[in-house]
Design a protein around this motif. Structure first.
Motif, PDB file in Angstrom:
ATOM      1  N   ALA A  85       0.829  -1.211   0.000  1.00  0.00           N
ATOM      2  CA  ALA A  85       0.000   0.000   0.000  1.00  0.00           C
ATOM      3  C   ALA A  85       0.863   1.260   0.000  1.00  0.00           C
ATOM      4  N   ASP A  86       1.914   1.267   0.806  1.00  0.00           N
ATOM      5  CA  ASP A  86       2.788   2.447   0.848  1.00  0.00           C
ATOM      6  C   ASP A  86       3.540   2.635  -0.464  1.00  0.00           C
ATOM      7  N   ASN A  87       4.031   1.545  -1.039  1.00  0.00           N
ATOM      8  CA  ASN A  87       4.757   1.645  -2.307  1.00  0.00           C
ATOM      9  C   ASN A  87       3.862   2.212  -3.402  1.00  0.00           C
ATOM     10  N   LEU A  88       2.616   1.737  -3.466  1.00  0.00           N
ATOM     11  CA  LEU A  88       1.699   2.219  -4.492  1.00  0.00           C
ATOM     12  C   LEU A  88       1.240   3.643  -4.218  1.00  0.00           C
ATOM     13  N   THR A  89       1.065   3.987  -2.964  1.00  0.00           N
ATOM     14  CA  THR A  89       0.702   5.365  -2.622  1.00  0.00           C
ATOM     15  C   THR A  89       1.781   6.320  -3.117  1.00  0.00           C
ATOM     16  N   GLY A  90       3.035   5.966  -2.894  1.00  0.00           N
ATOM     17  CA  GLY A  90       4.145   6.812  -3.330  1.00  0.00           C
ATOM     18  C   GLY A  90       4.204   6.969  -4.833  1.00  0.00           C
ATOM     19  N   VAL A  91       4.048   5.867  -5.551  1.00  0.00           N
ATOM     20  CA  VAL A  91       4.156   5.950  -7.016  1.00  0.00           C
ATOM     21  C   VAL A  91       2.972   6.705  -7.613  1.00  0.00           C
ATOM     22  N   LEU A  92       1.783   6.540  -7.055  1.00  0.00           N
ATOM     23  CA  LEU A  92       0.621   7.284  -7.555  1.00  0.00           C
ATOM     24  C   LEU A  92       0.745   8.777  -7.258  1.00  0.00           C
ATOM     25  N   ALA A  93       1.267   9.127  -6.093  1.00  0.00           N
ATOM     26  CA  ALA A  93       1.489  10.547  -5.774  1.00  0.00           C
ATOM     27  C   ALA A  93       2.469  11.162  -6.769  1.00  0.00           C
ATOM     28  N   ASP A  94       3.542  10.437  -7.074  1.00  0.00           N
ATOM     29  CA  ASP A  94       4.528  10.945  -8.035  1.00  0.00           C
ATOM     30  C   ASP A  94       3.918  11.069  -9.430  1.00  0.00           C
ATOM     31  N   LEU A  95       3.184  10.042  -9.844  1.00  0.00           N
ATOM     32  CA  LEU A  95       2.590  10.046 -11.176  1.00  0.00           C
ATOM     33  C   LEU A  95       1.641  11.227 -11.356  1.00  0.00           C
ATOM     34  N   PHE A  96       0.742  11.420 -10.408  1.00  0.00           N
ATOM     35  CA  PHE A  96      -0.277  12.439 -10.582  1.00  0.00           C
ATOM     36  C   PHE A  96       0.180  13.833 -10.151  1.00  0.00           C
ATOM     37  N   SER A  97       1.395  13.928  -9.613  1.00  0.00           N
ATOM     38  CA  SER A  97       1.994  15.243  -9.380  1.00  0.00           C
ATOM     39  C   SER A  97       2.784  15.672 -10.608  1.00  0.00           C
ATOM     40  N   SER A  98       2.915  14.778 -11.571  1.00  0.00           N
ATOM     41  CA  SER A  98       3.644  15.074 -12.802  1.00  0.00           C
ATOM     42  C   SER A  98       2.687  15.684 -13.823  1.00  0.00           C
ATOM     43  N   VAL A  99       3.139  15.769 -15.055  1.00  0.00           N
ATOM     44  CA  VAL A  99       2.328  16.352 -16.128  1.00  0.00           C
ATOM     45  C   VAL A  99       1.210  15.405 -16.588  1.00  0.00           C
ATOM     46  N   ALA A 100       1.178  14.181 -16.064  1.00  0.00           N
ATOM     47  CA  ALA A 100       0.196  13.182 -16.511  1.00  0.00           C
ATOM     48  C   ALA A 100      -1.236  13.682 -16.414  1.00  0.00           C
ATOM     49  N   VAL A 101      -1.566  14.382 -15.327  1.00  0.00           N
ATOM     50  CA  VAL A 101      -2.937  14.865 -15.138  1.00  0.00           C
ATOM     51  C   VAL A 101      -3.309  15.856 -16.237  1.00  0.00           C
ATOM     52  N   ALA A 102      -2.367  16.693 -16.662  1.00  0.00           N
ATOM     53  CA  ALA A 102      -2.648  17.687 -17.701  1.00  0.00           C
ATOM     54  C   ALA A 102      -2.685  17.072 -19.095  1.00  0.00           C
ATOM     55  N   ILE A 103      -2.005  15.938 -19.289  1.00  0.00           N
ATOM     56  CA  ILE A 103      -1.999  15.303 -20.611  1.00  0.00           C
ATOM     57  C   ILE A 103      -3.375  14.730 -20.955  1.00  0.00           C
ATOM     58  N   VAL A 104      -4.092  14.245 -19.963  1.00  0.00           N
ATOM     59  CA  VAL A 104      -5.410  13.650 -20.226  1.00  0.00           C
ATOM     60  C   VAL A 104      -6.360  14.666 -20.864  1.00  0.00           C
ATOM     61  N   PRO A 105      -6.566  15.860 -20.272  1.00  0.00           N
ATOM     62  CA  PRO A 105      -7.457  16.818 -20.947  1.00  0.00           C
ATOM     63  C   PRO A 105      -6.879  17.342 -22.257  1.00  0.00           C
ATOM     64  N   LEU A 106      -5.556  17.380 -22.380  1.00  0.00           N
ATOM     65  CA  LEU A 106      -4.956  17.801 -23.646  1.00  0.00           C
ATOM     66  C   LEU A 106      -5.392  16.871 -24.777  1.00  0.00           C
ATOM     67  N   ILE A 107      -5.329  15.567 -24.526  1.00  0.00           N
ATOM     68  CA  ILE A 107      -5.724  14.587 -25.543  1.00  0.00           C
ATOM     69  C   ILE A 107      -7.234  14.669 -25.799  1.00  0.00           C
ATOM     70  N   THR A 108      -8.004  14.865 -24.749  1.00  0.00           N
ATOM     71  CA  THR A 108      -9.454  14.992 -24.890  1.00  0.00           C
ATOM     72  C   THR A 108      -9.816  16.250 -25.678  1.00  0.00           C
ATOM     73  N   PHE A 109      -9.070  17.312 -25.454  1.00  0.00           N
ATOM     74  CA  PHE A 109      -9.327  18.629 -26.019  1.00  0.00           C
ATOM     75  C   PHE A 109      -9.030  18.706 -27.518  1.00  0.00           C
ATOM     76  N   ARG A 110      -8.073  17.893 -28.009  1.00  0.00           N
ATOM     77  CA  ARG A 110      -7.594  18.022 -29.386  1.00  0.00           C
ATOM     78  C   ARG A 110      -7.888  16.753 -30.184  1.00  0.00           C
ATOM     79  N   ASP A 111      -8.888  16.825 -31.053  1.00  0.00           N
ATOM     80  CA  ASP A 111      -9.279  15.673 -31.870  1.00  0.00           C
ATOM     81  C   ASP A 111      -8.145  15.185 -32.763  1.00  0.00           C
ATOM     82  N   GLU A 112      -7.432  16.100 -33.389  1.00  0.00           N
ATOM     83  CA  GLU A 112      -6.362  15.708 -34.306  1.00  0.00           C
ATOM     84  C   GLU A 112      -5.212  15.035 -33.553  1.00  0.00           C
ATOM     85  N   LEU A 113      -4.922  15.505 -32.358  1.00  0.00           N
ATOM     86  CA  LEU A 113      -3.885  14.865 -31.545  1.00  0.00           C
ATOM     87  C   LEU A 113      -4.285  13.427 -31.232  1.00  0.00           C
ATOM     88  N   ARG A 114      -5.548  13.232 -30.844  1.00  0.00           N
ATOM     89  CA  ARG A 114      -6.044  11.884 -30.552  1.00  0.00           C
ATOM     90  C   ARG A 114      -5.891  10.990 -31.768  1.00  0.00           C
TER      91      ARG A 114
END
Length: 199
Positions: A85-114
């Motif tokens: 649980a601690d190992n996964l908590t750490g990796v998820l915190a790192d992942l979602f503190s990165s640019v990953a959260v912003a990439i999701v709406p970017l892909i949703t926002f741009r049809d041609e990029l998708r």
């Protein structure tokens, strides 16, 4: 920056600038002019190295997804240490503190990029599907060590953790979730899959 000045490692400079714009201002602010201004170079630099802006953005997304390979190796190496649980908590915190959260709406926002991404990445959002594969690989390693139950469906648990984690972090302008809230989500998703000492 004057057009005649040579820029070393143009891709890295432009990709890092793109990440800064995405993290600070969100996908609606992402234009070729915003990227080149943030990178401190002439607008033509981007268009000399990429067919168009969506081609550039597709390469950016794939680059950021590819960076998860190093993180996947580091996560697998934690198998058998700490708690699952601690190992996964750490990796998820790192992942979602990165640019990953912003990439999701970017892909949703741009049809041609998708559409461009679908040519080489037929299913899912690149950063998130790579993250799910990383977590599945880690859970498989922990299952081999007996810390995750042998009958655990890791191919379902991994994307469930990514989806639930993304929902916690999705409001990029708000306060990130506390570590204890993120850990509680991890424990809830993995309920029944972990040996008692691992939760």
């Amino acid at each position: 920056m004057p057009t005649g000045v040579h820029i070393r490692d143009v891709r890295t400079q432009l990709f890092d600038a793109t990440e800064r714009v995405l993290r600070q201002q969100g996908p609606s602010a992402l234009t070729s002019r915003a990227v080149t201004a943030e990178a401190g170079c002439a607008k033509g630099v981007l268009h000399r190295h990429f067919d168009d802006f969506d081609d550039f953005l597709a390469e950016f997304v794939l680059d950021r997804a590819g960076r998860l390979g190093t993180e996947a190796t580091a996560l697998r190496e934690t198998a058998g240490t700490g708690t699952v649980a601690d190992n996964l908590t750490g990796v998820l915190a790192d992942l979602f503190s990165s640019v990953a959260v912003a990439i999701v709406p970017l892909i949703t926002f741009r049809d041609e990029l998708r559409a461009r991404l679908r040519r080489t990445w037929p299913v899912g959002v690149p950063v998130l599907t790579e993250a799910a594969a990383m977590i599945a690989s880690y859970l498989a390693a922990e299952r081999d060590l007996g810390r995750v139950n042998a009958d655990a469906d890791i191919d379902t648990l991994a994307p469930a953790l990514i989806g639930a984690g993304h929902l916690l972090f999705a409001d990029r302008t708000g306060t990130p979730p506390r570590t204890d809230a993120l850990r509680a989500m991890v424990v809830a998703v993995l309920a029944g899959a972990l040996r008692e000492t691992e939760s």
